[in-house]
Design a protein around this motif. Structure first.
Motif, mmCIF file in Angstrom:
data_model
loop_
_atom_site.group_PDB
_atom_site.id
_atom_site.type_symbol
_atom_site.label_atom_id
_atom_site.label_comp_id
_atom_site.label_asym_id
_atom_site.label_seq_id
_atom_site.Cartn_x
_atom_site.Cartn_y
_atom_site.Cartn_z
ATOM 1 N N ARG A 155 0.834 -1.208 0.000
ATOM 2 C CA ARG A 155 0.000 0.000 0.000
ATOM 3 C C ARG A 155 0.868 1.256 0.000
ATOM 4 N NH1 ARG A 155 -3.140 -2.551 4.042
ATOM 5 N NH2 ARG A 155 -2.212 -1.115 5.571
ATOM 6 N N ASP A 156 1.896 1.254 0.842
ATOM 7 C CA ASP A 156 2.781 2.421 0.923
ATOM 8 C C ASP A 156 3.511 2.636 -0.402
ATOM 9 O OD1 ASP A 156 2.000 2.734 3.530
ATOM 10 O OD2 ASP A 156 3.817 1.854 4.395
ATOM 11 N N ARG A 157 3.917 1.531 -1.026
ATOM 12 C CA ARG A 157 4.640 1.626 -2.305
ATOM 13 C C ARG A 157 3.749 2.198 -3.398
ATOM 14 N NH1 ARG A 157 4.315 -2.063 -6.091
ATOM 15 N NH2 ARG A 157 5.812 -2.093 -7.802
ATOM 16 N N ILE A 158 2.499 1.734 -3.476
ATOM 17 C CA ILE A 158 1.565 2.232 -4.480
ATOM 18 C C ILE A 158 1.249 3.707 -4.234
ATOM 19 C CG2 ILE A 158 -0.815 2.052 -5.315
ATOM 20 C CD1 ILE A 158 -0.583 -0.965 -4.990
ATOM 21 N N ALA A 159 1.079 4.065 -2.951
ATOM 22 C CA ALA A 159 0.805 5.463 -2.615
ATOM 23 C C ALA A 159 1.965 6.351 -3.047
ATOM 24 C CB ALA A 159 0.559 5.600 -1.115
ATOM 25 N N LEU A 161 4.113 5.739 -5.509
ATOM 26 C CA LEU A 161 4.110 5.832 -6.968
ATOM 27 C C LEU A 161 3.059 6.823 -7.458
ATOM 28 C CD1 LEU A 161 4.526 2.055 -7.943
ATOM 29 C CD2 LEU A 161 6.206 3.883 -8.297
ATOM 30 N N LYS A 162 1.884 6.772 -6.837
ATOM 31 C CA LYS A 162 0.810 7.680 -7.242
ATOM 32 C C LYS A 162 1.161 9.119 -6.901
ATOM 33 C CE LYS A 162 -3.043 4.408 -7.105
ATOM 34 N NZ LYS A 162 -4.318 4.026 -6.448
ATOM 35 N N GLU A 166 3.178 8.471 -11.149
ATOM 36 C CA GLU A 166 3.588 7.387 -12.038
ATOM 37 C C GLU A 166 2.406 6.457 -12.267
ATOM 38 O OE1 GLU A 166 7.140 5.307 -11.127
ATOM 39 O OE2 GLU A 166 8.160 7.080 -10.305
ATOM 40 N N ALA A 167 2.223 6.027 -13.502
ATOM 41 C CA ALA A 167 1.137 5.105 -13.813
ATOM 42 C C ALA A 167 1.408 3.755 -13.157
ATOM 43 C CB ALA A 167 1.008 4.928 -15.320
ATOM 44 N N ILE A 168 0.407 3.190 -12.512
ATOM 45 C CA ILE A 168 0.550 1.894 -11.857
ATOM 46 C C ILE A 168 0.204 0.807 -12.872
ATOM 47 C CG2 ILE A 168 -0.077 0.464 -9.895
ATOM 48 C CD1 ILE A 168 1.204 3.126 -9.151
ATOM 49 N N VAL A 169 1.152 -0.063 -13.143
ATOM 50 C CA VAL A 169 0.946 -1.142 -14.110
ATOM 51 C C VAL A 169 0.232 -2.295 -13.433
ATOM 52 C CG1 VAL A 169 2.052 -2.740 -15.707
ATOM 53 C CG2 VAL A 169 3.030 -0.465 -15.347
ATOM 54 N N GLN A 170 -0.999 -2.594 -13.868
ATOM 55 C CA GLN A 170 -1.777 -3.713 -13.345
ATOM 56 C C GLN A 170 -1.752 -3.735 -11.809
ATOM 57 O OE1 GLN A 170 0.279 -6.651 -16.043
ATOM 58 N NE2 GLN A 170 -1.795 -7.418 -16.253
ATOM 59 N N GLU A 171 -2.323 -2.700 -11.229
ATOM 60 C CA GLU A 171 -2.277 -2.527 -9.773
ATOM 61 C C GLU A 171 -2.816 -3.740 -9.019
ATOM 62 O OE1 GLU A 171 -4.023 0.528 -6.365
ATOM 63 O OE2 GLU A 171 -3.963 1.139 -8.473
ATOM 64 N N GLU A 172 -3.810 -4.420 -9.601
ATOM 65 C CA GLU A 172 -4.422 -5.550 -8.897
ATOM 66 C C GLU A 172 -3.438 -6.688 -8.647
ATOM 67 O OE1 GLU A 172 -4.750 -6.336 -13.279
ATOM 68 O OE2 GLU A 172 -5.051 -4.615 -11.947
ATOM 69 N N LEU A 173 -2.352 -6.763 -9.435
ATOM 70 C CA LEU A 173 -1.384 -7.849 -9.259
ATOM 71 C C LEU A 173 -0.508 -7.646 -8.032
ATOM 72 C CD1 LEU A 173 -0.219 -8.583 -12.922
ATOM 73 C CD2 LEU A 173 -1.992 -9.706 -11.579
ATOM 74 N N ASN A 174 -0.576 -6.466 -7.429
ATOM 75 C CA ASN A 174 0.175 -6.249 -6.200
ATOM 76 C C ASN A 174 -0.423 -7.021 -5.036
ATOM 77 O OD1 ASN A 174 2.360 -3.983 -6.574
ATOM 78 N ND2 ASN A 174 0.591 -3.330 -7.782
ATOM 79 N N TYR A 175 -1.727 -7.266 -5.102
ATOM 80 C CA TYR A 175 -2.419 -7.943 -4.010
ATOM 81 C C TYR A 175 -2.776 -9.367 -4.441
ATOM 82 C CZ TYR A 175 -2.856 -3.109 -2.460
ATOM 83 O OH TYR A 175 -2.584 -1.826 -2.086
ATOM 84 N N GLY A 176 -2.616 -10.317 -3.533
ATOM 85 C CA GLY A 176 -2.905 -11.702 -3.868
ATOM 86 C C GLY A 176 -1.950 -12.265 -4.901
ATOM 87 N N ASN A 177 -0.757 -11.715 -4.953
ATOM 88 C CA ASN A 177 0.221 -12.150 -5.944
ATOM 89 C C ASN A 177 0.675 -13.584 -5.634
ATOM 90 O OD1 ASN A 177 2.963 -12.509 -7.167
ATOM 91 N ND2 ASN A 177 2.568 -10.440 -7.918
ATOM 92 N N PRO A 178 0.622 -14.489 -6.620
ATOM 93 C CA PRO A 178 0.953 -15.892 -6.337
ATOM 94 C C PRO A 178 2.405 -16.128 -5.964
ATOM 95 C CG PRO A 178 0.697 -15.541 -8.703
ATOM 96 C CD PRO A 178 0.226 -14.297 -8.032
#
Length: 236
Positions: A155-159, A161-162, A166-178
């Motif tokens: 969360r801190d990293r995405i915040a 970047l925003k 900076e555009a977040i590339v496929q933000e959903e892959l940050n959570y629940g990443n396999p």
């Protein structure tokens, strides 16, 4: 210590760029993991289950998003342990030499890439070296990689970047990443095979594991150097 290090060679598959053979490799590996380390199997199955439902191009995308483009973490062990410190260069050079001695092709990745280090680790036959490699390099590095998937850190990293717009590339892959499950399973196996690692070796900083060869007096086994001298760092 578990004397069967072959499991670590098989563990390198999830951390290589995913090819068409990945699913078959994972299926074979699951069977081996169930026999040797059943406690790590449920965590690893979370990774496998996720990858099974993805198309090949999607598996490639999630690998690149996790480790390359706006990477959540890096797979180069020397960088994870030492950052840009000169010791990373020593580690990288020595890994390259160890791979060369075993005629191991590192492919497109660097010699200290996790997949290549796991391949190398599975070939080692010196018990003290195996122990040092596990306790002073692999366990601290994998623990650090895994910590990057902590939800608060993401969360801190995405915040951040925003905030930089900076555009977040496929933000959903940050959570629940396999890949957090693949790393988690690997850490479970390492902890099982090398129990009782002192806490100072499990932290995220302060690691000084430098595998070296003495080029003047013949070969030395890789070893843990607590504080390499300036002369050693400069190659004198």
């Amino acid at each position: 210590m578990n004397n069967n290090l072959e499991i670590y060679r098989q563990f390198s598959a999830p951390f290589r760029y995913p090819g068409l053979e990945l699913i078959e490799e994972l299926s074979n590996f699951k069977a081996q993991l169930e026999l040797s380390h059943p406690g790590a199997l449920p965590e690893f199955e979370k990774y496998v289950s996720h990858m099974l439902v993805l198309a090949p191009t999607q598996r490639e995308e999630i690998f690149l998003k996790t480790f390359e483009v706006q990477a959540i973490c890096h797979l180069e062990i020397g960088y994870v342990l030492f950052g840009e410190d000169y010791k990373r260069g020593l580690f990288l050079a020595s890994m390259k030499e160890e791979h060369r001695r075993r005629c191991h092709d590192c492919g497109l990745e660097l010699p200290d890439h996790l997949s290549n280090v796991l391949d190398l680790f599975s070939c080692l036959d010196d018990e003290d070296l195996v122990k040092d490699m596990a306790e002073l390099a692999l366990i601290p590095a994998v623990r650090s990689m895994l910590s990057a998937f902590d939800e608060k850190r993401i969360r801190d990293r995405i915040a951040s970047l925003k905030k930089k717009q900076e555009a977040i590339v496929q933000e959903e892959l940050n959570y629940g990443n396999p890949y957090r499950h693949a790393l988690g399973a690997l850490l479970m196996v390492l902890d099982h095979d090398f129990p009782g690692v002192p806490e100072r070796h499990r932290g995220l900083t302060g690691n000084n594991f430098i595998p070296i060869h003495d080029s003047k007096d013949g070969e030395l086994p890789m070893c843990a150097i607590a504080c390499p001298s300036v002369e050693m760092a400069q190659g004198d």
